[in-house]
Structure formats: C-alpha cells, structure tokens
Design a protein around this motif. Structure first.
Motif, PDB file in Angstrom:
ATOM      1  N   UNK A  15      44.023  44.483  42.604  1.00 50.54           N
ATOM      2  CA  UNK A  15      43.415  43.185  42.325  1.00 50.54           C
ATOM      3  C   UNK A  15      44.443  42.070  42.307  1.00 50.54           C
ATOM      4  N   UNK A  16      45.604  42.356  41.719  1.00 49.21           N
ATOM      5  CA  UNK A  16      46.661  41.351  41.666  1.00 49.21           C
ATOM      6  C   UNK A  16      47.146  41.002  43.072  1.00 49.21           C
ATOM      7  N   UNK A  17      47.315  42.014  43.902  1.00 47.42           N
ATOM      8  CA  UNK A  17      47.767  41.751  45.274  1.00 47.42           C
ATOM      9  C   UNK A  17      46.750  40.881  46.023  1.00 47.42           C
ATOM     10  N   UNK A  18      45.472  41.161  45.812  1.00 47.79           N
ATOM     11  CA  UNK A  18      44.447  40.344  46.469  1.00 47.79           C
ATOM     12  C   UNK A  18      44.506  38.898  45.987  1.00 47.79           C
ATOM     13  N   UNK A  61      51.562  19.347  38.246  1.00 49.65           N
ATOM     14  CA  UNK A  61      50.433  18.891  39.062  1.00 49.65           C
ATOM     15  C   UNK A  61      49.696  20.073  39.689  1.00 49.65           C
ATOM     16  N   UNK A  62      50.443  21.089  40.100  1.00 47.73           N
ATOM     17  CA  UNK A  62      49.799  22.270  40.660  1.00 47.73           C
ATOM     18  C   UNK A  62      48.943  22.965  39.601  1.00 47.73           C
ATOM     19  N   UNK A  63      49.497  23.113  38.401  1.00 44.36           N
ATOM     20  CA  UNK A  63      48.771  23.801  37.328  1.00 44.36           C
ATOM     21  C   UNK A  63      47.491  23.069  36.947  1.00 44.36           C
ATOM     22  N   UNK A  64      47.479  21.755  37.126  1.00 39.37           N
ATOM     23  CA  UNK A  64      46.336  20.950  36.722  1.00 39.37           C
ATOM     24  C   UNK A  64      45.224  20.931  37.761  1.00 39.37           C
ATOM     25  N   UNK A  70      40.932  27.983  38.233  1.00 39.96           N
ATOM     26  CA  UNK A  70      39.944  29.012  38.548  1.00 39.96           C
ATOM     27  C   UNK A  70      40.621  30.269  39.080  1.00 39.96           C
ATOM     28  N   UNK A  71      41.628  30.074  39.921  1.00 41.55           N
ATOM     29  CA  UNK A  71      42.365  31.223  40.461  1.00 41.55           C
ATOM     30  C   UNK A  71      43.059  31.988  39.351  1.00 41.55           C
ATOM     31  N   UNK A  72      43.687  31.276  38.416  1.00 41.25           N
ATOM     32  CA  UNK A  72      44.409  31.959  37.347  1.00 41.25           C
ATOM     33  C   UNK A  72      43.451  32.706  36.417  1.00 41.25           C
ATOM     34  N   UNK A  73      42.261  32.166  36.183  1.00 38.94           N
ATOM     35  CA  UNK A  73      41.285  32.853  35.334  1.00 38.94           C
ATOM     36  C   UNK A  73      40.941  34.219  35.927  1.00 38.94           C
ATOM     37  N   UNK A  74      40.871  34.293  37.249  1.00 41.14           N
ATOM     38  CA  UNK A  74      40.609  35.569  37.910  1.00 41.14           C
ATOM     39  C   UNK A  74      41.848  36.459  37.889  1.00 41.14           C
ATOM     40  N   UNK A  75      43.008  35.884  38.187  1.00 41.45           N
ATOM     41  CA  UNK A  75      44.254  36.650  38.271  1.00 41.45           C
ATOM     42  C   UNK A  75      44.640  37.239  36.922  1.00 41.45           C
ATOM     43  N   UNK A  82      48.938  40.024  27.027  1.00 43.92           N
ATOM     44  CA  UNK A  82      49.352  38.643  27.280  1.00 43.92           C
ATOM     45  C   UNK A  82      50.321  38.520  28.454  1.00 43.92           C
ATOM     46  N   UNK A  83      50.270  37.361  29.081  1.00 48.14           N
ATOM     47  CA  UNK A  83      51.199  37.009  30.153  1.00 48.14           C
ATOM     48  C   UNK A  83      52.076  35.868  29.645  1.00 48.14           C
ATOM     49  N   UNK A  84      53.385  36.003  29.830  1.00 45.17           N
ATOM     50  CA  UNK A  84      54.310  34.979  29.345  1.00 45.17           C
ATOM     51  C   UNK A  84      54.724  34.056  30.481  1.00 45.17           C
ATOM     52  N   UNK A  85      54.976  32.797  30.120  1.00 47.79           N
ATOM     53  CA  UNK A  85      55.433  31.787  31.069  1.00 47.79           C
ATOM     54  C   UNK A  85      56.726  31.182  30.533  1.00 47.79           C
TER      55      UNK A  85
END
Length: 202
Positions: A15-18, A61-64, A70-75, A82-85
């Motif tokens: 799923x992540x690769x997709x 700007x990209x994050x906004x 929407x893409x990140x909600x799926x990813x 948790x995922x760290x940034x």
C-alpha cells in the motif's frame, strides 16, 4: 535547501509503495520547489524518507495543498503507529549531494554538540574521501532542533560499501573522521538496501 524527514513503522508495504508511486505521478507536478526524495524500507520495517525542497516555505506550501492532505490521510494508514516528522532547515551537500545512481543509501540520525563543525569536517574531507572511497557518490547533512542531525550517504552499491569499510584509512582522513565521531552521540543507522530515488519530473 530544506529537508523534511518522515519516519515510521510500516504495516502495509504494498500500500505504501502504491501511495508513493501515486504521489510521484499525480501530486509531484504541482509541488512547487520540490527537489526530490530519498526513501526506503529498513530490515525492521521502518520506513524513512528524506523529502528535499528549495525552502521551508516551499515545503509548507506543498503540505497545505488539499490534494496533499488527502494523499497523506491515505498514506498514513500504511503505518503501524505514529509517524514522526523532522524539519531540517540547515542542509549541507558534500561531494555534490545525493545521487539517483545510488544502489545503497545509509542514513544516520542522532545528536551533535557542534553542527557547524560537523559541516566543516564534511567539506574538508570531501575531496580526499572521493579518492579513497570511490563508491561514495555524495551525501547530505541536515540539522533540526537544537542538536539533531540526519546524514544520508549515497553509495554505488552495498557490496562495494561493505568491502571498502575494511580498508585502512589514510591518516589525514582518519583525524577528520575521529573528530566527527567525537561530535556525535546517540546515533542510529538506517540501511536502505533498495533505495527509492525520486527526482522532479521535467
């Protein structure tokens, strides 16, 4: 340059690769200031990604963008927990930076008591390092917070990297490496045996 480091344990590799492929195909063209991504999976299931942008503003700007959210909600559903940034606003490229020709990437994450001196040592060692370790194609050193750093080293292949690790290091380089090691603490290594290297589409 600005680098955002994303890290987490993966529960759905396919799923992540997709999702990553879809970002490259559909979202990347609209990511103004995007410079490329290095990402991959470690043996323990950790995914680590280094997304490069021209500036922190470009990354913001990209994050906004609604499509990015929407893409990140799926990813995010491909991760277990948790995922760290980590936002790295100070980035130094040595030996030309990373390379899309790399067959192996090693990422080091830790803390340093003198990030400025680490950058100086990387620059000083670059020319001689290429002579002694021709399989090293380049690297980036990025810092975040008060003392955090993330360094990525790009190799032509893992086999060549492992073979050259056993070589005797010349004295002039050894002194630089020893000083750099003394500046680092709590270092974790992430080996990307099959790195995914993405550059902006022209």
């Amino acid at each position: 340059m600005f680098i955002q480091v994303i890290q987490g344990k993966v529960s759905d590799v396919d799923g992540l690769r997709r999702c990553m492929d879809r970002w490259t195909e559909e979202l990347q063209p609209g990511a103004v200031g995007y410079l490329g991504t290095t990402w991959g999976l470690c043996d323990d299931g950790t995914c680590i990604a280094l997304a490069r942008f021209e500036s922190a503003d470009a990354a913001r700007r990209n994050s906004e963008r609604p499509e990015q959210s929407a893409w990140w909600a799926e990813t995010e559903r491909c991760f277990d927990g948790p995922v760290t940034f980590m936002d790295c606003s100070e980035v130094t490229q040595w030996m030309g930076g990373g390379s899309d020709q790399a067959g192996f990437v090693q990422i080091m994450e830790g803390h340093t008591r003198d990030a400025g001196r680490m950058r100086e040592l990387e620059t000083q060692a670059s020319d001689r390092l290429h002579e002694v370790r021709p399989e090293i194609l380049g690297g980036t050193l990025a810092t975040y917070g008060s003392d955090g750093f993330v360094e990525a080293v790009y190799f032509s292949s893992e086999a060549e990297a492992r073979a050259h690790e056993k070589m005797e290091i010349p004295d002039d380089l050894r002194s630089l490496f020893e000083e750099e090691n003394q500046l680092m603490r709590e270092v974790t290594y992430f080996d990307l045996h099959e790195p995914m290297l993405v550059s902006p589409r022209r």
